[in-house]
Design a protein around this motif. Structure first.
Motif, PDB file in Angstrom:
ATOM      1  N   HIS A   1       1.668  15.306   0.542  1.00  0.00           N
ATOM      2  CA  HIS A   1       0.187  14.257   0.857  1.00  0.00           C
ATOM      3  C   HIS A   1       0.591  13.222   0.140  1.00  0.00           C
ATOM      4  CE1 HIS A   1      -3.361  13.772   2.766  1.00  0.00           C
ATOM      5  NE2 HIS A   1      -3.050  12.416   3.332  1.00  0.00           N
ATOM      6  N   VAL A   2       1.231  12.373   0.493  1.00  0.00           N
ATOM      7  CA  VAL A   2       1.032  10.958  -1.157  1.00  0.00           C
ATOM      8  C   VAL A   2       0.144   9.656  -0.885  1.00  0.00           C
ATOM      9  CG1 VAL A   2       3.415  12.071  -1.706  1.00  0.00           C
ATOM     10  CG2 VAL A   2       3.679  10.052  -0.013  1.00  0.00           C
ATOM     11  N   ASP A   3      -0.355   9.210  -1.604  1.00  0.00           N
ATOM     12  CA  ASP A   3      -0.370   7.757  -1.779  1.00  0.00           C
ATOM     13  C   ASP A   3       0.159   6.828  -2.398  1.00  0.00           C
ATOM     14  OD1 ASP A   3      -2.761   5.883  -1.278  1.00  0.00           O
ATOM     15  OD2 ASP A   3      -2.143   5.395  -3.643  1.00  0.00           O
ATOM     16  N   LEU A   4       0.707   5.740  -1.907  1.00  0.00           N
ATOM     17  CA  LEU A   4       2.411   5.615  -2.008  1.00  0.00           C
ATOM     18  C   LEU A   4       1.557   3.533  -2.279  1.00  0.00           C
ATOM     19  CD1 LEU A   4       4.875   6.882   0.159  1.00  0.00           C
ATOM     20  CD2 LEU A   4       4.721   7.416  -1.439  1.00  0.00           C
ATOM     21  N   GLN A   5       2.917   2.857  -3.516  1.00  0.00           N
ATOM     22  CA  GLN A   5       2.814   1.757  -2.796  1.00  0.00           C
ATOM     23  C   GLN A   5       4.363   1.279  -3.050  1.00  0.00           C
ATOM     24  OE1 GLN A   5       0.821  -0.984  -6.285  1.00  0.00           O
ATOM     25  NE2 GLN A   5       2.694  -1.013  -6.713  1.00  0.00           N
ATOM     26  N   LEU A   6       4.445   0.028  -1.957  1.00  0.00           N
ATOM     27  CA  LEU A   6       5.461   0.185  -1.180  1.00  0.00           C
ATOM     28  C   LEU A   6       5.858  -1.594  -1.924  1.00  0.00           C
ATOM     29  CD1 LEU A   6       4.457   2.666   0.864  1.00  0.00           C
ATOM     30  CD2 LEU A   6       7.044   2.612   0.959  1.00  0.00           C
ATOM     31  N   ALA A   7       7.082  -1.920  -1.449  1.00  0.00           N
ATOM     32  CA  ALA A   7       7.440  -3.481  -1.216  1.00  0.00           C
ATOM     33  C   ALA A   7       8.151  -3.922  -0.557  1.00  0.00           C
ATOM     34  CB  ALA A   7       8.440  -3.175  -2.641  1.00  0.00           C
ATOM     35  N   ASP A   8       7.804  -4.874  -0.162  1.00  0.00           N
ATOM     36  CA  ASP A   8       8.381  -4.744   2.076  1.00  0.00           C
ATOM     37  C   ASP A   8      10.022  -5.241   1.821  1.00  0.00           C
ATOM     38  OD1 ASP A   8       6.953  -4.618   3.914  1.00  0.00           O
ATOM     39  OD2 ASP A   8       5.885  -6.156   3.003  1.00  0.00           O
ATOM     40  N   GLY A   9      10.775  -4.753   2.092  1.00  0.00           N
ATOM     41  CA  GLY A   9      11.998  -5.003   2.569  1.00  0.00           C
ATOM     42  C   GLY A   9      12.648  -5.567   3.800  1.00  0.00           C
ATOM     43  N   ARG A  10      13.939  -5.873   4.138  1.00  0.00           N
ATOM     44  CA  ARG A  10      14.657  -7.025   5.032  1.00  0.00           C
ATOM     45  C   ARG A  10      14.182  -5.195   6.084  1.00  0.00           C
ATOM     46  NH1 ARG A  10      18.832 -11.088   3.790  1.00  0.00           N
ATOM     47  NH2 ARG A  10      17.385 -12.535   3.297  1.00  0.00           N
ATOM     48  N   SER A  11      15.236  -4.628   5.674  1.00  0.00           N
ATOM     49  CA  SER A  11      15.491  -3.501   6.157  1.00  0.00           C
ATOM     50  C   SER A  11      15.417  -1.786   5.968  1.00  0.00           C
ATOM     51  CB  SER A  11      17.532  -2.870   6.582  1.00  0.00           C
ATOM     52  OG  SER A  11      18.225  -2.867   5.201  1.00  0.00           O
ATOM     53  N   LEU A  12      14.957  -1.175   4.977  1.00  0.00           N
ATOM     54  CA  LEU A  12      13.997  -0.803   4.008  1.00  0.00           C
ATOM     55  C   LEU A  12      13.032  -1.618   3.328  1.00  0.00           C
ATOM     56  CD1 LEU A  12      17.323   1.562   3.469  1.00  0.00           C
ATOM     57  CD2 LEU A  12      15.713   2.125   5.254  1.00  0.00           C
ATOM     58  N   ASP A  13      12.120  -0.520   2.689  1.00  0.00           N
ATOM     59  CA  ASP A  13      11.062  -0.410   1.695  1.00  0.00           C
ATOM     60  C   ASP A  13      11.718  -0.061   0.606  1.00  0.00           C
ATOM     61  OD1 ASP A  13       9.736  -2.308   3.983  1.00  0.00           O
ATOM     62  OD2 ASP A  13       8.011  -0.923   3.817  1.00  0.00           O
ATOM     63  N   THR A  14      11.090  -0.499   0.063  1.00  0.00           N
ATOM     64  CA  THR A  14      11.007   0.208  -2.072  1.00  0.00           C
ATOM     65  C   THR A  14       9.813   0.909  -1.778  1.00  0.00           C
ATOM     66  OG1 THR A  14      13.031  -1.300  -2.165  1.00  0.00           O
ATOM     67  CG2 THR A  14      11.911   0.358  -3.935  1.00  0.00           C
ATOM     68  N   ILE A  15       9.469   1.998  -2.346  1.00  0.00           N
ATOM     69  CA  ILE A  15       8.527   2.868  -2.768  1.00  0.00           C
ATOM     70  C   ILE A  15       8.225   2.738  -4.427  1.00  0.00           C
ATOM     71  CG2 ILE A  15       7.550   5.006  -3.535  1.00  0.00           C
ATOM     72  CD1 ILE A  15       9.289   5.813  -1.548  1.00  0.00           C
ATOM     73  N   THR A  16       7.225   1.742  -5.178  1.00  0.00           N
ATOM     74  CA  THR A  16       7.252   1.993  -6.219  1.00  0.00           C
ATOM     75  C   THR A  16       6.265   2.669  -7.167  1.00  0.00           C
ATOM     76  OG1 THR A  16       5.723  -0.244  -5.847  1.00  0.00           O
ATOM     77  CG2 THR A  16       8.012  -0.940  -5.561  1.00  0.00           C
ATOM     78  N   GLN A  17       5.327   3.532  -6.345  1.00  0.00           N
ATOM     79  CA  GLN A  17       4.520   3.982  -7.341  1.00  0.00           C
ATOM     80  C   GLN A  17       4.247   5.022  -5.848  1.00  0.00           C
ATOM     81  OE1 GLN A  17       1.084   2.037  -8.709  1.00  0.00           O
ATOM     82  NE2 GLN A  17       1.868   0.922  -8.989  1.00  0.00           N
ATOM     83  N   ALA A  18       3.933   6.363  -6.561  1.00  0.00           N
ATOM     84  CA  ALA A  18       3.751   7.713  -5.777  1.00  0.00           C
ATOM     85  C   ALA A  18       2.883   8.922  -6.481  1.00  0.00           C
ATOM     86  CB  ALA A  18       5.087   8.713  -4.981  1.00  0.00           C
ATOM     87  N   GLU A  19       1.861   8.960  -5.772  1.00  0.00           N
ATOM     88  CA  GLU A  19       0.443   9.816  -6.065  1.00  0.00           C
ATOM     89  C   GLU A  19       0.196  10.837  -5.137  1.00  0.00           C
ATOM     90  OE1 GLU A  19      -0.457  10.314  -9.509  1.00  0.00           O
ATOM     91  OE2 GLU A  19       0.600   8.124 -10.320  1.00  0.00           O
ATOM     92  N   THR A  20       0.808  11.928  -5.684  1.00  0.00           N
ATOM     93  CA  THR A  20       0.424  13.253  -5.049  1.00  0.00           C
ATOM     94  C   THR A  20      -1.412  13.720  -4.772  1.00  0.00           C
ATOM     95  OG1 THR A  20       2.799  14.371  -5.641  1.00  0.00           O
ATOM     96  CG2 THR A  20       0.593  15.653  -4.579  1.00  0.00           C
TER      97      THR A  20
END
Length: 242
Positions: free
Chosen positions: A56-75
């Motif tokens: 179970h995580v708190d995430l920061q993501l960047a929008d992408g065309r087909s797949l987003d990209t995870i830029t930060q992750a905190e448990t």
């Protein structure tokens, strides 16, 4: 690329290239999301362990065309660490993850109730205070209900006649009276039907007082109901002790 934050449970991962992974997530606000985690398979990665199934995580993501990209992750909650030493709980948990992925079919569509049910179910599974089969069965019935497949255990699923009734049919949506019974219906005990209703309602006092035979029979009917509405069985269910 625009950034967004969300809370999520990791459902599944698979390899991408030499060092990356594609992470399938159930998020609180954005539903099911598939995102790339760059470099997490390298031994030097500082947050690869935060993106394993059950986490179970708190995430920061960047929008992408087909797949987003995870830029930060905190448990937020490491459910895998709490269940990894208990085979029954771990395998039951994998069924919960697969069920969530199968029920939330549209990507980036809000599925807040399904997310909250999954987090609550994993929390109960990891706590170890309730039987793993009963936690799983309760989660399956509730998640199916949220998805629009609510079963009926107190009245006839066909005519609405108040029960108790002695017949059960997954394709008809629950228990049936004698008049509405269709071929192939199961005939569970009255105690089993009571357990099914308690699992759906979260009445753990009734579940805790039930006989082992009624619990086993209820588990079989829940599995049949799930398989009917998903149209095919879950691969992870084969490893669960029912």
């Amino acid at each position: 690329m625009p950034l967004y934050r969300d809370e999520a449970v990791v459902l599944r991962t698979h390899k991408l290239g030499e060092a990356d992974r594609i992470i399938t997530l159930l998020t609180r606000q954005h539903g099911r999301v598939r995102a790339v985690a760059r470099g997490v398979r390298r031994t030097s990665s500082r947050w690869g362990s935060r993106l394993e199934p059950f986490t179970h995580v708190d995430l920061q993501l960047a929008d992408g065309r087909s797949l987003d990209t995870i830029t930060q992750a905190e448990t937020l909650t490491p459910f895998a660490g709490r269940m990894g030493g208990d085979y029954e709980r771990y395998t039951a948990g994998t069924v919960m993850l697969e069920t969530a992925e199968r029920l939330v079919t549209e990507e980036r569509e809000p599925a807040t109730q399904q997310f909250l049910l999954l987090v609550g179910g994993l929390r109960a599974m990891a706590a170890g205070e309730l039987g793993p089969s009963q936690v799983l069965d309760s989660y399956l019935l509730r998640s199916l209900s949220v998805a629009g497949y609510a079963p009926t255990f107190d009245g006839c699923a066909r005519c609405g006649l108040e029960g108790p009734h002695r017949w059960f049919n997954a394709s008809m949506g629950g228990v049936l009276c004698t008049t509405c019974r269709v071929p192939g219906s199961a005939s569970p005990s009255e105690g089993t039907v009571l357990v099914l209703g308690a699992l759906l309602a979260g009445d753990w006092a009734v579940v805790g007082a039930a006989e082992p035979r009624a619990l086993r029979e209820a588990s079989g009917l829940v599995s049949a109901y799930l398989a009917w509405h998903l149209e095919r069985g879950l691969r992870s269910m084969e490893h669960v002790q029912r």
